[in-house]
Design a protein around this motif. Structure first.
Motif, PDB file in Angstrom:
ATOM      1  N   LEU A  43       0.830  -1.207   0.000  1.00  0.00           N
ATOM      2  CA  LEU A  43       0.000   0.000   0.000  1.00  0.00           C
ATOM      3  C   LEU A  43       0.867   1.261   0.000  1.00  0.00           C
ATOM      4  N   TYR A  44       1.978   1.229   0.710  1.00  0.00           N
ATOM      5  CA  TYR A  44       2.914   2.349   0.763  1.00  0.00           C
ATOM      6  C   TYR A  44       3.383   2.718  -0.654  1.00  0.00           C
ATOM      7  N   GLU A  45       3.713   1.696  -1.426  1.00  0.00           N
ATOM      8  CA  GLU A  45       4.212   1.933  -2.778  1.00  0.00           C
ATOM      9  C   GLU A  45       3.100   2.370  -3.721  1.00  0.00           C
ATOM     10  N   ILE A  46       1.959   1.701  -3.656  1.00  0.00           N
ATOM     11  CA  ILE A  46       0.839   2.033  -4.549  1.00  0.00           C
ATOM     12  C   ILE A  46       0.348   3.459  -4.309  1.00  0.00           C
ATOM     13  N   LEU A  47       0.168   3.826  -3.050  1.00  0.00           N
ATOM     14  CA  LEU A  47      -0.350   5.161  -2.738  1.00  0.00           C
ATOM     15  C   LEU A  47       0.645   6.251  -3.130  1.00  0.00           C
ATOM     16  N   ASN A  48       1.929   5.998  -2.953  1.00  0.00           N
ATOM     17  CA  ASN A  48       2.921   7.001  -3.326  1.00  0.00           C
ATOM     18  C   ASN A  48       3.097   7.121  -4.837  1.00  0.00           C
ATOM     19  N   GLU A  49       2.691   6.110  -5.578  1.00  0.00           N
ATOM     20  CA  GLU A  49       2.681   6.214  -7.044  1.00  0.00           C
ATOM     21  C   GLU A  49       1.493   7.032  -7.541  1.00  0.00           C
ATOM     22  N   LEU A  50       0.484   7.182  -6.704  1.00  0.00           N
ATOM     23  CA  LEU A  50      -0.753   7.855  -7.098  1.00  0.00           C
ATOM     24  C   LEU A  50      -0.531   9.375  -7.085  1.00  0.00           C
ATOM     25  N   PRO A  51      -0.811  10.058  -8.188  1.00  0.00           N
ATOM     26  CA  PRO A  51      -0.624  11.521  -8.212  1.00  0.00           C
ATOM     27  C   PRO A  51      -1.480  12.211  -7.146  1.00  0.00           C
ATOM     28  N   GLY A  52      -0.897  13.192  -6.484  1.00  0.00           N
ATOM     29  CA  GLY A  52      -1.637  13.952  -5.484  1.00  0.00           C
ATOM     30  C   GLY A  52      -1.875  13.203  -4.189  1.00  0.00           C
ATOM     31  N   THR A  53      -1.167  12.089  -3.991  1.00  0.00           N
ATOM     32  CA  THR A  53      -1.346  11.279  -2.785  1.00  0.00           C
ATOM     33  C   THR A  53       0.016  11.020  -2.147  1.00  0.00           C
ATOM     34  N   LEU A  54       0.044  11.064  -0.832  1.00  0.00           N
ATOM     35  CA  LEU A  54       1.275  10.875  -0.060  1.00  0.00           C
ATOM     36  C   LEU A  54       1.021   9.808   0.997  1.00  0.00           C
ATOM     37  N   ALA A  55       1.970   8.906   1.171  1.00  0.00           N
ATOM     38  CA  ALA A  55       1.854   7.878   2.221  1.00  0.00           C
ATOM     39  C   ALA A  55       3.165   7.778   2.984  1.00  0.00           C
ATOM     40  N   GLU A  56       3.071   7.760   4.303  1.00  0.00           N
ATOM     41  CA  GLU A  56       4.233   7.556   5.162  1.00  0.00           C
ATOM     42  C   GLU A  56       3.908   6.462   6.175  1.00  0.00           C
ATOM     43  N   ARG A  57       4.948   5.950   6.838  1.00  0.00           N
ATOM     44  CA  ARG A  57       4.772   4.816   7.750  1.00  0.00           C
ATOM     45  C   ARG A  57       5.000   5.234   9.201  1.00  0.00           C
ATOM     46  N   THR A  58       4.256   4.567  10.077  1.00  0.00           N
ATOM     47  CA  THR A  58       4.491   4.732  11.515  1.00  0.00           C
ATOM     48  C   THR A  58       4.359   3.372  12.183  1.00  0.00           C
ATOM     49  N   TYR A  59       5.122   3.168  13.239  1.00  0.00           N
ATOM     50  CA  TYR A  59       5.123   1.899  13.961  1.00  0.00           C
ATOM     51  C   TYR A  59       4.907   2.151  15.450  1.00  0.00           C
ATOM     52  N   ALA A  60       4.649   1.104  16.186  1.00  0.00           N
ATOM     53  CA  ALA A  60       4.525   1.225  17.636  1.00  0.00           C
ATOM     54  C   ALA A  60       5.898   1.552  18.225  1.00  0.00           C
ATOM     55  N   VAL A  61       5.934   2.493  19.136  1.00  0.00           N
ATOM     56  CA  VAL A  61       7.202   2.831  19.793  1.00  0.00           C
ATOM     57  C   VAL A  61       7.320   2.018  21.081  1.00  0.00           C
TER      58      VAL A  61
END
Length: 640
Positions: free
Chosen positions: A62-80
């Motif tokens: 999903l990270y890769e697909i969404l970042n390929e989408l124009p006008g869309t940004l995706a970043e990741r977060t994990y449990a600390v």
């Protein structure tokens, strides 16, 4: 409006915590996009530590697909981890993404992938650190939509009050569709606020919004009905199924971790779905039908992934990879391509009846013969019929004998304890089986230098499986049977030292059972556990059974239900189950009949190779089985 990085505030805290590198970001193939260039912003969370979350295929895709989408940004977060959590609270640093260290609350969507229910308390930690209200009802216009996916989302009811929405099934296409709905709504000036946005998502029939459904209960605690509370909302929400996986060859550029992770390899999903029909297996039931990637697409993905990442191991993943219709050609083609390089191939645990030595030799041609893993699951022939794992003792002995004879020295066998109808002798049968494996190995090799490791997990009945009605075995019985098995192995002077024994005790399985088949009332238990310090419940060093039981007793004190009611109680056919309004495509009557067949030890064939047995998925979902062979072959790589 730009969102500032939190890293200047985070960086001074990192020397004070363990494994600080996991919070830094900047991995090879990670993506940082300009905030103002995107109109839709996703924060994707795997609710566990970085070392577990980064290799997760669902989030990576999903990270890769969404970042390929124009006008869309995706970043990741994990449990600390708790050490950083304490410092973040002390210094007022909110939950952040690892890519650009932006605050999670600034995003439009917080998408959480639950592969296990034991990550629920970590979601609450992330929400609290982010400054996002726990309950969907308390969230305002500046809060992101909290959206759940993954296998556990097929029953999101225990965390329904914490979620704005949930998605069932494959995420590739629905993530794009959700992005477009948000983009259109924001482009119109966000009319009607978040309620209107949720309504637009729910009306598609493919996004579940818990607040649009009311749950009524009988006086005895059973669910009376689950019904929409406004027009335009479907009575049942359907899962999503991606057909033609060749059109979705992700991940193309795999993330390369900075810190050590649980899997350090490039993984290619060679097919999705399984129709072997193991009655305990939720993953096999909810991912139907089987859809294979072609041999050429697999080859292209491996070539691109190795080139982009530098990984020297490639894992060919699925629920039963040796069942791929072209697995022999895939194995030989890849082994030929990478012979003489430092790239090795691996296959996860293999069905005994799908294994052959030629396949194993191809996968070990360019690597070391470390060991083979098989999963008979049941310790006796009777139990394997109950769970529809059609593997005979003769099959297993013949397979491991061949493996030992061809040079392997270690075999791992995976079983479950606490299965429906199980008796003490079924579990003790595991010891007999392991001893026969060692005996056969010694005879074929003429050597005593061989090993067999027995690994056992506790069985948990899961939604959308034939065992969803079954009573879970109490943890005292599971632990007693495991002790008997351990003693049977350890006291055997002839074979005991050649057999390793690993097991999980029964208590965590009871908590998982509570969360797996729970309803909305269990949300109060989860919140109480979190408030009492519950974190990282999937880790034995952080898990506390006493905490869960004490909190459940308090949280459910005013209800006609308790932990035993949710776990060790058998359900009747007519009982409304918490997830009945969520459609995995499986016919409820078929599931019930398969549960009855289990009690009479009746086996069901795989519909890939036999006539359809009417599980309901294909006609309900408008899908079909997609398998080869294609007749194509992998060509050698051109070496430059």
């Amino acid at each position: 409006m730009s969102v500032e990085s939190l890293f200047p505030r985070l960086e001074p805290l990192l020397p004070k915590v363990q494994k600080p590198i996991q919070y830094v970001g900047g991995e090879l193939n990670s993506t940082v996009k300009d905030w103002d260039d995107a109109s839709v912003h996703w924060a994707l969370m795997y609710p566990d530590a970085y070392e577990v979350g980064l290799p997760n295929q669902g989030v990576a895709i999903l990270y890769e697909i969404l970042n390929e989408l124009p006008g869309t940004l995706a970043e990741r977060t994990y449990a600390v981890w708790p050490d950083l959590e304490a410092l973040m609270r002390e210094h007022g640093v909110p939950q952040f993404t690892v890519d650009a260290h932006r605050p999670v609350r600034a995003f439009d969507v917080l998408g959480v992938s639950f592969s296990t229910e034991l990550g629920y308390t970590n979601l609450l930690t992330a929400l609290d650190l982010a400054g996002i209200p726990f309950t969907a009802a308390d969230r305002g216009e500046d809060d992101p939509i909290v959206l759940a996916g993954g296998h556990a989302a097929f029953n999101p009811e225990p965390v329904a009050e914490f979620l704005d929405a949930a998605v069932l099934g494959d995420g590739e296409q629905i993530a794009i569709a959700i992005s477009e709905v948000i983009r259109e709504w924001k482009g119109e000036g966000s009319p009607g606020g978040r309620d209107e946005l949720l309504m637009r998502l729910a009306s598609t029939g493919g996004v579940y919004v818990p607040k649009f459904y009311d749950v009524e209960y009988h006086p005895d605690g059973r669910i009376k009905r689950v019904a929409p509370n406004r027009s335009g909302v479907p009575w049942r929400v359907q899962k999503h199924t991606v057909m033609d996986l060749d059109e979705w060859p992700y991940p193309k550029k795999p993330l390369v971790p900075l810190a050590e992770t649980v899997h350090e390899r490039f993984s290619v999903e060679i097919f999705r779905g399984c129709t072997r029909g193991c009655r305990f297996c939720q993953a096999g039931m909810i991912t139907r039908p089987v859809r294979e990637r072609s041999i050429t697409t697999i080859g292209d993905m491996v070539e691109a992934g190795v080139k982009e990442s530098g990984f020297n191991e490639v894992g060919l993943l699925s629920l039963s990879s040796a069942d791929h219709s072209e697995i022999a050609a895939v194995a030989k083609g890849l082994a030929d391509r990478y012979e003489g390089t430092n790239t090795s191939l691996s296959l996860p645990s293999t069905r005994v009846d799908a294994f052959n030595i030629d396949l194993a030799n191809e996968f070990s041609r360019n690597g070391r013969r470390s060991g083979l893993t098989f999963a008979p699951e049941g310790g006796s022939e009777r139990m394997r019929k109950v769970i529809n794992k059609m593997v005979t003792e003769e099959d297993l002995i013949r397979t491991v004998t061949t493996a030992y004879g061809q040079g392997w020295r270690q075999v791992k066998l995976y079983f479950m304890c606490g299965l429906p109808t199980e008796m003490d002798e079924d579990v003790l049968g595991i010891a007999d089986l392991a001893k026969k494996v060692i005996k056969a190995g010694r005879e074929i090799t003429g050597s005593r230098d061989i090993r067999c490791t027995v690994s056992i997990g506790g069985f948990v009945p899961k939604p959308h499986t034939p065992f969803q009605w079954a009573a879970q075995c109490d943890h005292e019985t599971v632990d007693r049977r495991l002790r008997q098995l351990r003693d049977s192995l350890r006291t055997d002077k002839q074979y005991g030292k050649s057999i390793g024994f690993r097991y999980h005790d029964g208590q965590p399985s009871i908590v998982e059972g509570l969360l797996s088949r729970g309803d909305r009332r269990v949300g109060a238990v989860i919140r109480a556990v979190w408030e009492d310090g519950g974190r990282f419940d999937g880790w034995s060093e952080h898990f506390s059974y006493k905490r869960w039981m004490d909190c459940a007793e308090r949280a459910l004190a005013g209800e006609p239900v308790d932990v035993d009611w949710y776990t060790t109680r058998e359900r009747e056919e007519v009982e409304v189950l918490p997830w009945d309004h969520l459609d995995a495509g499986l016919d409820r009557e078929w599931l019930w009949q398969d549960w009855q067949d289990a009690t009479t030890e009746t086996e069901v064939e795989d519909c890939r190779w036999t006539p359809c047995y009417d599980c309901g998925v294909c006609p309900t979902m408008g899908t079909e089985i997609q398998i080869g062979p294609t007749g194509r072959k992998l060509l050698p790589l051109t070496i430059v």
